[in-house]
Write an enzyme that holds these catalytic residues in place. Structure first.
Site, PDB file in Angstrom:
ATOM      1  CG  HIS A  56      36.126  30.459  35.669  1.00 17.88           C
ATOM      2  ND1 HIS A  56      36.592  30.933  36.875  1.00 17.88           N
ATOM      3  CD2 HIS A  56      34.800  30.185  35.851  1.00 17.88           C
ATOM      4  CE1 HIS A  56      35.594  30.945  37.756  1.00 17.88           C
ATOM      5  NE2 HIS A  56      34.498  30.488  37.154  1.00 17.88           N
ATOM      6  CG  ASP A 114      38.932  28.581  38.800  1.00 22.07           C
ATOM      7  OD1 ASP A 114      39.573  29.177  37.908  1.00 22.07           O
ATOM      8  OD2 ASP A 114      38.795  29.045  39.945  1.00 22.07           O
TER       9      ASP A 114
END
Length: 325
Positions: free
Chosen positions: A172, A149
């Site tokens: 991310h 993430d």
């Protein structure tokens, strides 16, 4: 196994040196819903140091994670919670395979991560590397973050944050937000992201806010400079229509005002032709956004920029915006 909660106040500086490997139980239910596996709170002059590895053994939890479709999903334990610490530091420690966020920082002042490591595969769901909220003067320095993430994410009330000499990937990217989902959020201001490298990440440097949501606290003084992108999707992005898994409506624009944002000396390779995407709010358009020497390429050719509800200042080798609104 019980989660560990180290709680002040303490009368003198406290240092914990850890050089071994400590494993959380692999069973996602074993910690009985504890927010964090190791929590430290209400301490001044706290230091956690050493070559130690804190292994969350999160693989089973990632497979069972259905939070994208189930709003009542079970919340799994983060590896670390640092709450209400002042003048404190984490140095050289490794966080591995957390079941949830690796680190949650809440209510801290003058808190530094130096030489910290986060290690998890890109299949690890909802495992932000370091998440910061309602904290002032947090520094993340000389740190390597590989996760599934955001490498670093800023929640509401984050002020005077420095992210410097950080390697991110997989992950991310480095993100402000997501913000605006709740009415009582506090402003986010004074971020510097400098001398960082992002490799094979799903996003690069990003600001994200929810549409059709009550939060209206501003985001201002965001500075991203001297950043190298290596095969990154969406290297430079402002997304004020952030709505993962279609969990929300886009009928009303985001109420969050974004201003004083600079993207400077950003180079490398993009996996998307639109390497710069600035989608601002129709209700409160972005102001004072600058693209300065954003020299990215896609398949050997310069990237293009897509913009909505913003008129960026473009200087140096940076793409001119194709405006959709």
């Amino acid at each position: 196994m019980e989660a560990v909660d180290l709680k002040g106040p303490c009368m003198a500086p406290i240092e914990i040196q850890f050089d071994g490997t400590l494993q959380a139980p692999a069973d996602p239910n074993a910690l009985d819903g504890a927010d964090e596996w190791l929590k430290v709170q209400h301490v001044n002059f706290f230091t956690l140091s050493g070559k130690g590895v804190f292994d969350g053994q999160g693989a089973t939890a990632w497979k069972q994670n259905d939070c994208g479709t189930n709003k009542n999903c079970k919340k799994r334990s983060k590896n670390f919670g640092f709450n209400f610490l002042n003048n404190s530091m984490v140095r050289d420690i490794t966080s591995k395979d957390s079941k949830n966020f690796h680190v949650n920082v809440l209510g801290c002042n003058n808190f530094t991560f130096d030489g910290f490591h986060v290690s998890a595969p890109n299949t690890s769901i909802n495992t932000d590397g370091i998440h910061i909220g309602r904290s002032t003067d947090v520094k993340i320095l000389n740190t390597n973050i590989a996760t599934g993430d955001d490498c670093v994410s800023l929640g509401d009330g984050s002020k005077k944050i420095t992210v410097q000499n950080v390697n991110c990937g997989p992950g991310h990217g480095i993100s402000v937000g997501s913000l605006g989902k709740y009415p009582e959020e506090e402003p986010v201001e004074q971020l510097l992201v400098k001398n960082c490298t992002l490799t094979n990440t799903d996003n690069g440097v990003r600001i994200k806010t929810w549409p059709s949501s009550p939060g209206a606290s501003p985001i201002t003084d965001m500075h991203f400079e001297d950043i190298t992108m290596v095969d990154v999707m969406n290297p430079v992005i402002i997304d004020q229509e952030y709505c993962p898994w279609n969990q929300c409506s886009k009928q009303a624009p985001s109420k969050i005002k974004i201003s004083k944002v600079t993207f400077k000396n950003i180079q490398g390779t993009s996996k998307t032709k639109e390497g710069v995407t600035l989608i601002c709010s129709k209700g409160v358009p972005c102001e004072d956004v600058e693209l300065n020497n954003v020299a990215l390429t896609f398949n050997g050719a310069p990237i293009v920029a897509k913009c909505a509800n913003v008129k960026p200042i473009v200087t140096g080798k940076a793409p001119a915006c194709t405006c959709t609104a």
